[in-house]
Write a protein that holds these residues in place. Structure first.
Motif, short mmCIF file in Angstrom:
data_model
loop_
_atom_site.label_atom_id
_atom_site.label_comp_id
_atom_site.label_asym_id
_atom_site.label_seq_id
_atom_site.Cartn_x
_atom_site.Cartn_y
_atom_site.Cartn_z
N UNK A 13 0.82 -1.18 0.00
CA UNK A 13 0.00 0.00 0.00
C UNK A 13 0.87 1.25 0.00
N UNK A 14 0.38 2.34 -0.59
CA UNK A 14 1.16 3.60 -0.59
C UNK A 14 1.38 4.11 0.83
N UNK A 15 2.54 4.71 1.04
CA UNK A 15 2.82 5.27 2.35
C UNK A 15 1.90 6.47 2.61
N UNK A 16 1.57 6.67 3.82
CA UNK A 16 0.71 7.79 4.20
C UNK A 16 -0.73 7.40 4.41
N UNK A 17 -1.16 6.25 3.83
CA UNK A 17 -2.56 5.83 4.01
C UNK A 17 -2.87 5.52 5.47
N UNK A 18 -1.96 4.79 6.11
CA UNK A 18 -2.19 4.40 7.49
C UNK A 18 -2.25 5.62 8.40
N UNK A 19 -1.38 6.59 8.16
CA UNK A 19 -1.38 7.80 8.98
C UNK A 19 -2.68 8.59 8.77
N UNK A 20 -3.16 8.61 7.53
CA UNK A 20 -4.43 9.28 7.26
C UNK A 20 -5.58 8.59 8.01
N UNK A 21 -5.56 7.25 8.01
CA UNK A 21 -6.61 6.50 8.72
C UNK A 21 -6.58 6.82 10.20
N UNK A 22 -5.37 6.87 10.79
CA UNK A 22 -5.27 7.18 12.22
C UNK A 22 -5.79 8.57 12.51
N UNK A 23 -5.46 9.51 11.64
CA UNK A 23 -5.90 10.89 11.86
C UNK A 23 -7.42 11.00 11.77
N UNK A 24 -8.02 10.34 10.80
CA UNK A 24 -9.47 10.43 10.61
C UNK A 24 -10.23 9.76 11.74
N UNK A 25 -9.68 8.64 12.26
CA UNK A 25 -10.40 7.86 13.27
C UNK A 25 -9.95 8.16 14.69
N UNK A 26 -9.06 9.12 14.89
CA UNK A 26 -8.55 9.35 16.24
C UNK A 26 -9.65 9.82 17.19
N UNK A 27 -9.46 9.47 18.45
CA UNK A 27 -10.41 9.85 19.48
C UNK A 27 -10.15 11.29 19.90
N UNK A 28 -11.20 12.09 20.12
CA UNK A 28 -11.00 13.45 20.61
C UNK A 28 -10.29 13.45 21.96
N UNK A 29 -9.47 14.47 22.19
CA UNK A 29 -8.70 14.56 23.43
C UNK A 29 -9.32 15.58 24.40
N UNK A 30 -8.90 15.47 25.65
CA UNK A 30 -9.33 16.44 26.66
C UNK A 30 -10.82 16.39 26.91
N UNK A 31 -11.39 17.58 27.15
CA UNK A 31 -12.81 17.63 27.48
C UNK A 31 -13.70 17.26 26.30
#
Length: 841
Positions: A13-31
């Motif tokens: 797979x092309x590089x950067x796809x996994x990082x994009x997936x993590x960014x899109x699905x990341x859990x909100x932080x803090x409050x």
């Protein structure tokens, strides 16, 4: 695709796809973490809250057992004791048991099915927050002396305003009705997820047993829970507006409550048990290294249990003077339901007997073996109480308390703790402790049997349920002391589990402890915040055992949807039978609207309890506004062109009509609506059967002119919707702007005309059970018309905002389906209110 086991994307797979997936699905932080909608985070919150209620209900049980430890104890007075046992039963049944199994499904099912998330993530978040906020406020009522005290079944006339004039019963009625709505929302979400978001190739005969069980669970919730919602609504109407549904002297009948409550109440036993049995059917093969023996028979047994459970509600009413024939049917159904349960037990035993690598002393299996012992004993006493002559003797004694806990605690809590230890490595960076887990098991197992087995003898010796003290001369002291010691041993076992949890449970951010059991189902694939890296093609029921290298290929992104082709969260929607890929579903991300909608809904119901109508109305407006807000964001722009999901497949990014997941959700919602209407229609006919003398003669019924005009208005409004649909298909939305409001005026006029026609005859809702039932039918139709008008206004607003088009019409299609149903229900209601009395006359 059928038959292939080769990964469809062999190239890196092309590089950067996994990082994009993590960014899109990341859990909100803090409050902002409270805005999370990911199923794994919502599922953990759900489970944690359910365990909290389990602990709170357990504390209440310890207080009761302390009071009963010795004769003539004055530690707790009878008023507080009544609140304690009512809250204990209510919290265990409504706030722990059903939410706990629903929470496990929210957490596990997407990964088990190979999906990225459930199809309506914000609905899951809304259901959780509504349950958590409403449940906590409801429990806190005990500290203000406002906890209900009429038993977890709240039988009238004890719960009527004559005998319970305070707010205690109102809090139970409005609170539990509201919490059941949350459970139904979760069931709809799970049903659509199971039917439409399975991994490609996972046909119905390849689904994990837990998915089958939760599908049957969802169907049972959808059919059974509306009955208790109707019952609580009718009792609250009686208490608040003197509408005598359950007052025998005025044409009501208290047995109506029992019919409505137990039509929900006994299926609920199996609603609780079946998911626990499904967990056992997942754990036993993993511990045995062998596929479940008799898979198809187990599926049939699960379906049969769900079906037979609806024939058991009279089992709780055998002492009320119902006809002998009904008693015979109830007794036969009570015995028959043990057959499919026995099939499951024998399937588990056969799987263990065929084990390749049996690990009987691993913690999950210890809890499973404890479950076998306790549940089988509970089943044996269940056959005993299915024999009506014996049940008449044991009725309302501690023998029934023992039987109930052997079935529910043994049949649900022990499998649930087995599931906690089994799936902990799925959600934690490390497994739970084996040593502490063994302490937890043995303390709970020995404590349970020491606590509840003596209750069989206490009951046979004549000790009734729900007594707060007893005389020393009764001779029950030693047995009650044994039960109290056993209760404290259970508490010590649960405490050992909590210590283990605090020491070892570490919620994962990237990687979990892994498949330490060597299980064969998809939830054990490597996963991240986005679920699995790619969605596999499944060829068997245990793909990790049968498809070599599957985990590595999935984690390398060599299967379907290895990226975010639209730049947003997404998952695959597949066909309901064969699980063939149909389209890519874009999923919403975190947002405040589900939380605020849940707060508004909770505030609406709870403030109504305290008769604060203005504040309650404001909360209701907030809830509707927030629901509109999240639905408004359902599609944020033009339809995305088809995307490449891997393996040479290009799929559309949306769908409309009967292939759409939203269409399926609306159909299931209409099943809930039909169950609500059916329960109210049953109440109307039941009151005619028990009190025909209060029904008016034909001459005093409204003239047929008004209902005929109402029927014509209903049909005319329904006829406008297909016309609007054709206009939308031609993109002539100007017609929609006036035709839909015209239809809203027609359907509103129809319900107003019907209400006025009844009122003009002099009929008032306080006159009799018949009058109350008539206005309840009209009121229910009014609620549906109000909901329909809100949907119509929302649809017109989307049209004016340019968010409705020939290829973006899910909003309109849902409104049209609901419209046709509401019209059909209105016509049936008119027939029941005007045709049925005339046929009898």
């Amino acid at each position: 695709m059928t038959g292939t086991t080769m990964p469809p994307n062999p190239l890196p797979r092309p590089e950067g796809e996994l990082e994009q997936m993590r960014r899109i699905w990341q859990r909100p932080r803090g409050w902002r973490a409270v805005t999370v909608v990911n199923n794994n985070h919502v599922g953990l919150l759900y489970i944690g809250t359910a365990v909290l209620f389990f602990l709170l209900a357990g504390v209440l049980a310890l207080l009761m057992r302390t009071q009963l430890a010795v004769p003539d104890n004055d530690l707790i007075g009878h008023d507080l004791y009544n609140q304690l046992f009512t809250m204990h039963g209510t919290v265990m049944m409504f706030l722990f048991a059903v939410p706990a199994v629903e929470a496990m499904a929210v957490l596990l099912l997407p990964n088990m099915l190979g999906a990225r998330d459930l199809p309506f993530p914000r609905l899951s978040a809304y259901a959780y927050w509504a349950y958590a906020v409403g449940g906590i406020i409801f429990f806190c009522s005990i500290f203000a002396g406002l906890a209900p005290d009429g038993g977890w079944f709240m039988y009238p006339p004890l719960s009527s305003s004559t005998y319970s004039p305070e707010l205690n019963a109102d809090l139970w009625l409005l609170g539990i009705g509201f919490i059941e709505i949350s459970a139904i929302a979760g069931a709809i979400e799970l049903a659509i997820g199971i039917l439409r978001t399975r991994a490609p190739g996972m046909a119905l005969d390849k689904m994990p047993i837990f998915a089958w069980v939760m599908l049957v669970f969802s169907g049972m919730v959808i059919i059974a829970f509306p009955a208790v919602i109707v019952g609580t609504a009718l009792l609250e109407l009686e208490r608040a507006f003197d509408m005598p549904f359950f007052i025998a002297q005025r044409g009501g009948d208290p047995l109506l409550w029992q019919h409505l409550f137990w039509f929900f109440g006994h299926p609920e036993v199996y609603i609780i048990f079946l998911p626990a049995a499904g967990m056992v059917s997942m754990i036993v093969p993993a511990m045995s290294g062998t596929p479940l023996i008799g898979y198809r028979l187990v599926v049939l047994a699960v379906v049969a249990t769900g079906f037979l459970s609806f024939g058991l509600w009279v089992h709780h009413m055998f002492a009320t003077g119902i006809p002998q024939l009904s008693l015979s049917f109830a007794s036969a159904a009570s015995m028959a339901v043990s057959v499919p349960t026995g099939i499951q037990v024998f399937a588990w035993i056969a799987t263990i007997a065929a084990a390749v690598r049996l690990r009987p002393f691993k913690l999950p299996m210890l809890f499973i073996l404890g479950f076998f012992f306790i549940f089988v004993l509970g089943g044996l006493t269940g056959v005993m109480v299915a024999v009506i002559p014996f049940d008449l003797q044991a009725h309302d004694s501690y023998f029934i308390v023992a039987h109930l806990h052997y079935v529910l605690f043994g049949g649900m809590v022990f499998p649930l703790f087995a599931a906690f230890y089994y799936w902990a490595p799925f959600v934690s960076a490390r497994a739970l402790s084996d040593k502490l887990g063994r302490w937890a098991f043995w303390l709970m197992f020995i404590g349970f049997n020491a606590g509840f087995f003596p209750m069989h003898f206490t009951g046979l010796a004549g000790m009734p349920r729900r007594v707060y003290t007893y005389a020393d001369s009764q001779g029950w002291g030693i047995l009650n002391m044994m039960s109290t010691v056993g209760a404290y041993m259970i508490a010590a076992g649960v405490l050992a589990f909590l210590i283990d949890l605090a020491r070892n449970f570490r919620p994962v951010s990237e990687s979990n402890a892994g498949n330490i059991w060597g299980a064969g189902t998809l939830e054990w694939l490597p996963s991240g915040p986005y679920g699995t890296r790619s969605i596999p093609f499944v060829t068997s029921r245990e793909p990790l055992w049968d498809q070599a290298g599957l985990a590595e290929d999935v984690d390398a992104g060599r299967y379907y949807l290895p990226n975010a082709p639209t730049g947003r969260r997404s998952t695959l929607v597949t066909s309901p039978i064969e699980a063939s890929p149909q389209y890519v579903l874009e999923l919403p991300g975190p947002g405040w609207s589900p939380l605020l909608a849940a707060l508004g809904t909770a505030g609406f119901f709870l403030l109504l309890t305290f008769k604060l109508e203005i504040l309650a109305g404001a909360c209701g407006i907030l809830a509707v506004a927030m629901i509109w807000r999240w639905l408004w964001d359902a599609d944020t722009g033009p339809i995305h062109p088809p995307v490449d999901i891997g393996g040479g497949l290009r799929l559309p990014v949306s769908c409309r009509g009967s292939a759409s997941h939203s269409w399926w959700a609306m159909i299931i919602l209409l099943m809930v609506c039909a169950s609500i209407f059916g329960s109210l229609l049953f109440a109307y006919l039941f009151l005619w059967l028990t009190s025909p003398e209060v029904w008016p003669p034909v001459a005093k019924l409204p003239s047929l002119a008004a209902p005929l005009i109402s029927a014509c208005l209903l049909l005319a409004s329904s006829a406008l919707l297909p016309w609007c649909s054709r206009a939308l298909a031609r993109d002539k939305q100007g017609l929609l702007g006036w035709a839909l409001p015209s239809a809203m005026l027609m359907i509103t006029a129809a319900i107003i005309l019907e209400a006025c026609g009844q009122w003009q005859t002099g009929l008032r809702p306080q006159d009799s059970g018949y009058a109350a039932a008539v206005y309840a039918m009209i009121g229910l139709q009014g609620v549906f018309v109000a909901a329909l008008c809100l949907m119509g206004v929302f649809t017109v607003a989307r049209s004016m905002a340019g968010r409705l088009a020939a290829d973006r019409r899910a909003c309109f299609d849902s409104t049209m389906i609901f419209w046709h149903y509401t019209v059909a229900q209105g016509l049936l209601g008119l027939g029941a209110l005007h045709g049925f009395p005339r046929i009898l006359g």
